[in-house]
Design a protein around this motif. Sequence first.
Motif, mmCIF file in Angstrom:
data_model
loop_
_atom_site.group_PDB
_atom_site.id
_atom_site.type_symbol
_atom_site.label_atom_id
_atom_site.label_comp_id
_atom_site.label_asym_id
_atom_site.label_seq_id
_atom_site.Cartn_x
_atom_site.Cartn_y
_atom_site.Cartn_z
ATOM 1 N N ALA A 179 2.663 5.841 -2.680
ATOM 2 C CA ALA A 179 3.745 6.727 -3.119
ATOM 3 C C ALA A 179 3.752 6.866 -4.635
ATOM 4 O O ALA A 179 3.950 7.960 -5.177
ATOM 5 C CB ALA A 179 5.096 6.187 -2.624
ATOM 6 N N ARG A 180 3.546 5.737 -5.319
ATOM 7 C CA ARG A 180 3.527 5.803 -6.781
ATOM 8 C C ARG A 180 2.349 6.624 -7.279
ATOM 9 O O ARG A 180 2.467 7.410 -8.218
ATOM 10 C CB ARG A 180 3.458 4.384 -7.348
ATOM 11 C CG ARG A 180 3.750 4.309 -8.839
ATOM 12 C CD ARG A 180 4.050 2.887 -9.241
ATOM 13 N NE ARG A 180 4.364 2.825 -10.647
ATOM 14 C CZ ARG A 180 3.454 2.647 -11.609
ATOM 15 N NH1 ARG A 180 2.180 2.526 -11.287
ATOM 16 N NH2 ARG A 180 3.807 2.602 -12.885
ATOM 17 N N ASP A 213 0.831 -1.212 0.000
ATOM 18 C CA ASP A 213 0.000 0.000 0.000
ATOM 19 C C ASP A 213 0.860 1.254 0.000
ATOM 20 O O ASP A 213 0.531 2.244 -0.664
ATOM 21 C CB ASP A 213 -0.936 -0.017 1.205
ATOM 22 C CG ASP A 213 -1.994 -1.111 1.101
ATOM 23 O OD1 ASP A 213 -2.179 -1.609 -0.027
ATOM 24 O OD2 ASP A 213 -2.604 -1.456 2.130
ATOM 25 N N ASN A 214 1.939 1.224 0.795
ATOM 26 C CA ASN A 214 2.826 2.400 0.824
ATOM 27 C C ASN A 214 3.436 2.656 -0.547
ATOM 28 O O ASN A 214 3.517 3.794 -1.014
ATOM 29 C CB ASN A 214 3.938 2.186 1.855
ATOM 30 C CG ASN A 214 3.420 2.238 3.284
ATOM 31 O OD1 ASN A 214 2.339 2.792 3.534
ATOM 32 N ND2 ASN A 214 4.161 1.658 4.215
ATOM 33 N N ASN A 227 0.198 11.537 -9.460
ATOM 34 C CA ASN A 227 -0.639 12.732 -9.293
ATOM 35 C C ASN A 227 0.206 13.997 -9.360
ATOM 36 O O ASN A 227 -0.204 15.009 -9.949
ATOM 37 C CB ASN A 227 -1.404 12.662 -7.976
ATOM 38 C CG ASN A 227 -2.454 11.569 -7.987
ATOM 39 O OD1 ASN A 227 -2.936 11.167 -9.060
ATOM 40 N ND2 ASN A 227 -2.816 11.058 -6.817
ATOM 41 N N ALA A 228 1.390 13.943 -8.691
ATOM 42 C CA ALA A 228 2.257 15.129 -8.709
ATOM 43 C C ALA A 228 2.732 15.427 -10.125
ATOM 44 O O ALA A 228 2.753 16.593 -10.554
ATOM 45 C CB ALA A 228 3.453 14.910 -7.781
ATOM 46 N N THR A 270 10.743 6.100 -4.925
ATOM 47 C CA THR A 270 11.929 5.244 -5.038
ATOM 48 C C THR A 270 12.191 4.507 -3.732
ATOM 49 O O THR A 270 12.489 3.305 -3.729
ATOM 50 C CB THR A 270 13.144 6.098 -5.418
ATOM 51 O OG1 THR A 270 12.865 6.783 -6.653
ATOM 52 C CG2 THR A 270 14.385 5.248 -5.609
ATOM 53 N N GLU A 271 12.066 5.228 -2.606
ATOM 54 C CA GLU A 271 12.277 4.570 -1.311
ATOM 55 C C GLU A 271 11.198 3.524 -1.056
ATOM 56 O O GLU A 271 11.491 2.415 -0.579
ATOM 57 C CB GLU A 271 12.277 5.625 -0.200
ATOM 58 C CG GLU A 271 13.482 6.571 -0.269
ATOM 59 C CD GLU A 271 13.440 7.605 0.842
ATOM 60 O OE1 GLU A 271 12.379 7.700 1.508
ATOM 61 O OE2 GLU A 271 14.448 8.308 1.052
ATOM 62 N N ALA A 272 9.909 3.865 -1.358
ATOM 63 C CA ALA A 272 8.838 2.888 -1.153
ATOM 64 C C ALA A 272 9.029 1.680 -2.057
ATOM 65 O O ALA A 272 8.759 0.543 -1.663
ATOM 66 C CB ALA A 272 7.483 3.547 -1.418
#
Length: 933
Positions: free
Chosen positions: A196-197, A191-192, A202-203, A766-768
């Motif tokens: 994040a993706r 989910d994280n 969205n961004a 990237t971290e997620a």
Amino acid sequence: MFHIKQLELVHWDYWRRFNLPLDAQIITIVGPNGSGKTTLLDALRTLFGLRCSGKRDFRRYVRRANRSFAWIRAVVANRPGSTGKRPFFPCLKDEVTLACRIRRAGGDWTRDYAIADGDLPIEALEANTDKAVEWVGYRDYQSRLAWGGLTPAIAKVLALEQGDTDKLCEYSPKALLELVFDVFGDKEVLDNYALAREEQINAERELDALGLDLDRLRAQAEAKRLEADRFLEWKQLDDEARALAAEIVPRLEATELARDIGHARSDIARDRDDLQKCSLELIDLQKRMADVEAEKAAAEAERKAARSADLEAEKDHLVAHDAVRDAEKLLAERSALRTRLAREAGDAAVDLEAAYAKADARLLHLQRQEREAVAAFEEKAAQFRATRDTHGSPGDPEVSRFRARLKEAGIAHRALSEIVEVTDAGWQGAVEAVLRPYRHVLLLAREQDRHAAWALGERERFRHFIVPELEPAPPANRGALAEVIRFADAVPRWLADLLNRIQRVEDADAARSLPRETEWITRDGYHRERRGARHLGKPAEFHFGELARKARLKQCEADMQRIDARLQQLRPQLDAAKEDADALRARLHGIEAAQLLAARADAFDAAEAALPAAKARLTAAIAARADAKGRVDAVDQRLRGIDIELDRRKREAAGLGRRLKELTDAAAPRRTEQARRILRLRRLRRGMPADWRDPQQNALLADRYGDARGARAELERLRQRLTDGDWVTDDTVLTLAGRLKADVTERETQYQERERHCTAARHITTEARAAYIAKLRATVRQYGKNLRALGELANVDVDCPVPHLENDDRALSAAGLEVRFDFDRKGAVGLNDGEASGGQQVMKSLILLIALLMDEARPGGFVFIDEPFAHLDIANIDRVGSFLRATRAQYLITTPVTHNANVFAPAQLTLVTRKKKPGDDWAPPIGLIQRAL
């Protein structure tokens, strides 16, 4: 995960009500096809919120019972796991009741679910007197089961169709990896990563939208900037137009009027002097013209008398010539008769015949020469009459043909030779030599016919010039070749310039006094131009003017005289030849010469006596005729000179008259125009500031605009441009342009901020993703550990390497789980490579399936397997049974009654289903066989 201990069905399919104990590890459901094996499993699937097999659903089963309600109840284990937590907390008992109540409501079937602590019967659940049982919907119930270990991934595994247990090995590596992670993976990590993706997407989407909005705003700002520029350009043009109309044009007009007034004063004074000079010259020229006309009248009277004398001399000449000819003819006849008489008695007949043939041939030859000479004489006579009766140059077949084409096309024209007249016979040869290349130049009467004439000339390949641009010939320069030429009509300007450029000199020595660059020509046709000097050659035939026509007449007369002299020579020869032929022919018929001589002796004697006097008269007549013709030629030559002189003086008088008329006509308008200029200048300068008369400033304006006309043209151009252009005339556009520029700057700042936020979102993603990959690796390792453990139980080597995973969405989407099995040490095989047998396929699928259900935190669980022994032989059935016994899961296995009895060997509990008999309302209850421990 929990396992099933008891199942109770009410009004499910054709079963009325029964209760089955299921507290065993391996449960075999056996019965013929259509006896209800899959129906029993679909009841469990409906209870656990799973999808029924095939295209069935719970409504199909409850409709068959023909009742308004149905129940499915199961008692499942609720023992604490390794962590000490119970699957159905807050239920604290070791057993939990799961119930599904199905009822008809408004024509459709609805189902409710409940989870109760302990073993509660259906009646207690229905009564629910103490409100201890909470009925929930399908979604909430699935969430409770997932908390108890029945996750959506395991639910998907449990929902495999009948006969599909061997199809897990047919999964692609990517699909198997996704299934494994769904079962073992940490939902929060996934989910994280997904959150994040999604946040990154969205961004980026918001950044793209903001970029589009920024581009739109930039375009609007650029459009407003262009409008502001158009306004500033319009303002500049409008200010310049106002300055031109109010100041610059009046200043330039005043300056030009002052200059024109000064020039006009000098021009009026000069014209006054020219008028007086022209009047005096015209009076003197008229006096000289009167003297020349008197001289011409005397010469014409003299020519008339000379012509009369010439006609009389010609008559005398003809009479004397005829007398001599007649006498000589008679004497010739006498001589012929004498010769004939001398031959009458001589030659032989053969020689006489040969002589006659030769004489006849000579006679024919002389007769042909006479006919040719007569034809030539008639042709020259026709040319003489045509030249005498018409004016113009000799005709050329090509030119005549093309002029006929022009006439047919309605294109009026004239030849250059038709309008050129040479006034001085002494320079006729030089003029002909210079104009030889232009003999056949055609001049169009209407300039608008030029394209049609050129097209016709191109089609006919006409080699001579066709000139449409004509103008009156300018006055000839003194001493130029044009001075001895008169033009009857307008001529090409280049021809007049050529003739005015060539100076006349008597010989090459006389040209020494001329400037070095002067072009000249002698009477003999020696021509000097910029390329050098050469002799142009005198043409044998003249083409231009009356002198050329008279020269052609004279040549025709000379040719006629030459042909007549030739005839005079031929005719005696012809007569002699005829006499010879006649004589020879007469000898062939008899000799008669003596008789003829005797009969004409008197005539012959008279002719011999008169011949000397006739010849004397002919000689005197020829001399008299030559003298008379010489006098006529001398008078004609003098008259031609008088005509040339008179024509020249007439042209001079006409030119002076035109000049005098032009000066007289122009004098009054010029004075009127001068007065108008002075009045206009006074009006312009009235009220004009003093600095507007500054010569230096006005000179600068003149350098910029040229003159008042140029300034007015510039003003008109500016006004036309202001009228035709799409201008912005509202000054508020400057404010809007500035405001939009500020908005663009602010929006660019926002875009940079969102770009930084998007960069941060990419970093978080990237971290997620890295965390997701780490969890995925751990999940694969755990699944591989389960596979290897199950492989040891089944005596199969299983290899499950960790896939290559990179921190990239594209690499993750392409990653897959490669599992390889080694049966009986025969070599490793893949998931679905076609090398495994049917039993090995079942084993592979069971290993893959059971490994999904192995969870160290929540061991146990149950598995639905439809007919796993369908394609196995006895050895493989025993092998699969041993494998199932070695695992810790609870298995509900269906098998048809046709299988070998070995399929029941691993079963601890066997459920026997039977078909409903025809005519019965309900199917027989399920039989139960339990293995004694």
